[in-house]
Design a protein around this motif. Structure first.
Motif, short mmCIF file in Angstrom:
data_model
loop_
_atom_site.label_atom_id
_atom_site.label_comp_id
_atom_site.label_asym_id
_atom_site.label_seq_id
_atom_site.Cartn_x
_atom_site.Cartn_y
_atom_site.Cartn_z
N PHE A 21 0.83 -1.20 0.00
CA PHE A 21 0.00 0.00 0.00
C PHE A 21 0.87 1.25 0.00
O PHE A 21 0.54 2.24 -0.64
CB PHE A 21 -0.97 0.00 1.18
N TYR A 24 1.79 1.72 -3.51
CA TYR A 24 0.67 2.27 -4.26
C TYR A 24 0.58 3.78 -4.04
O TYR A 24 0.41 4.55 -4.98
CB TYR A 24 -0.63 1.58 -3.87
N TYR A 27 3.38 5.48 -5.81
CA TYR A 27 3.12 5.53 -7.25
C TYR A 27 2.28 6.77 -7.60
O TYR A 27 2.52 7.43 -8.60
CB TYR A 27 2.39 4.26 -7.71
N ARG A 28 1.34 7.09 -6.74
CA ARG A 28 0.46 8.23 -6.99
C ARG A 28 1.07 9.57 -6.59
O ARG A 28 0.52 10.61 -6.89
CB ARG A 28 -0.85 8.00 -6.25
N LYS A 37 7.92 4.77 -10.44
CA LYS A 37 6.47 4.59 -10.57
C LYS A 37 6.15 3.36 -11.41
O LYS A 37 5.24 2.59 -11.09
CB LYS A 37 5.83 5.82 -11.22
N ILE A 41 4.08 0.27 -9.75
CA ILE A 41 2.73 -0.13 -10.19
C ILE A 41 2.74 -1.55 -10.73
O ILE A 41 1.77 -2.30 -10.56
CB ILE A 41 2.12 0.87 -11.19
N VAL A 44 2.74 -3.78 -7.57
CA VAL A 44 1.43 -3.74 -6.91
C VAL A 44 0.39 -4.49 -7.75
O VAL A 44 -0.38 -5.28 -7.22
CB VAL A 44 0.98 -2.28 -6.66
N ASN A 104 -10.66 0.13 -3.30
CA ASN A 104 -10.62 0.76 -4.60
C ASN A 104 -11.08 -0.26 -5.62
O ASN A 104 -10.28 -0.98 -6.22
CB ASN A 104 -9.21 1.28 -4.91
N VAL A 107 -9.72 0.01 -9.37
CA VAL A 107 -8.40 -0.56 -9.66
C VAL A 107 -8.48 -2.08 -9.72
O VAL A 107 -7.89 -2.70 -10.59
CB VAL A 107 -7.37 -0.09 -8.59
#
Length: 131
Positions: A21, A24, A27-28, A37, A41, A44, A104, A107
């Motif tokens: 997490f 994640y 990444y954002r 990134k 991703i 993940v 989410n 996703v």
């Protein structure tokens, strides 16, 4: 491999998976470099994917991706992301956990859709090759 070694390896993998997490969130994060990134991703997505490279029902080999591939990917992604970003996102992850598990659905559905499209594409290639 003895049971104690296997349990140690599982424990290590479990600790690394707790960082998913954080990856994640990293990444954002706009401060994360693009190459980090991409790795984050991919790790993940693979870790949360319902499809493994080696299915779990295959004795011993089935757990290799869970015990080796995913932890190596997590370790690599964590090394590529600057430590201050990891720490900031670790704090955010803990805060989100305290307020309840994050959900989410978009996703999750996206990952499943990608795997289904990949399976259809591979089936099409195989059928064209043999027929």
């Amino acid at each position: 491999m003895s049971k104690s070694n296997l349990s140690k390896l599982k424990s290590y993998a479990r600790k690394l998976k707790q960082n998913l997490f954080v990856l994640y969130l990293s990444y954002r994060d706009n401060r994360t470099p693009w190459y980090a990134k991409v790795v984050a991703i991919c790790v993940v997505a693979y870790a949360f994917s319902p499809i493994d490279l080696i299915p779990d029902f295959i004795p011993v080999l089935g757990y290799l991706d869970d015990l080796i591939i995913v932890p190596i990917g997590i370790s690599l992604a964590l090394k590529l992301i600057p430590s201050h970003i990891i720490e900031d996102n670790r704090e955010k992850a803990e805060e989100i956990k305290k307020n309840g598990k994050p959900k989410n659905w978009f996703v999750g559905i996206l990952f499943i859709l990608i795997w289904v499209l990949l399976a259809v594409w591979i089936c099409k290639l195989v059928l064209q090759a043999f027929f």
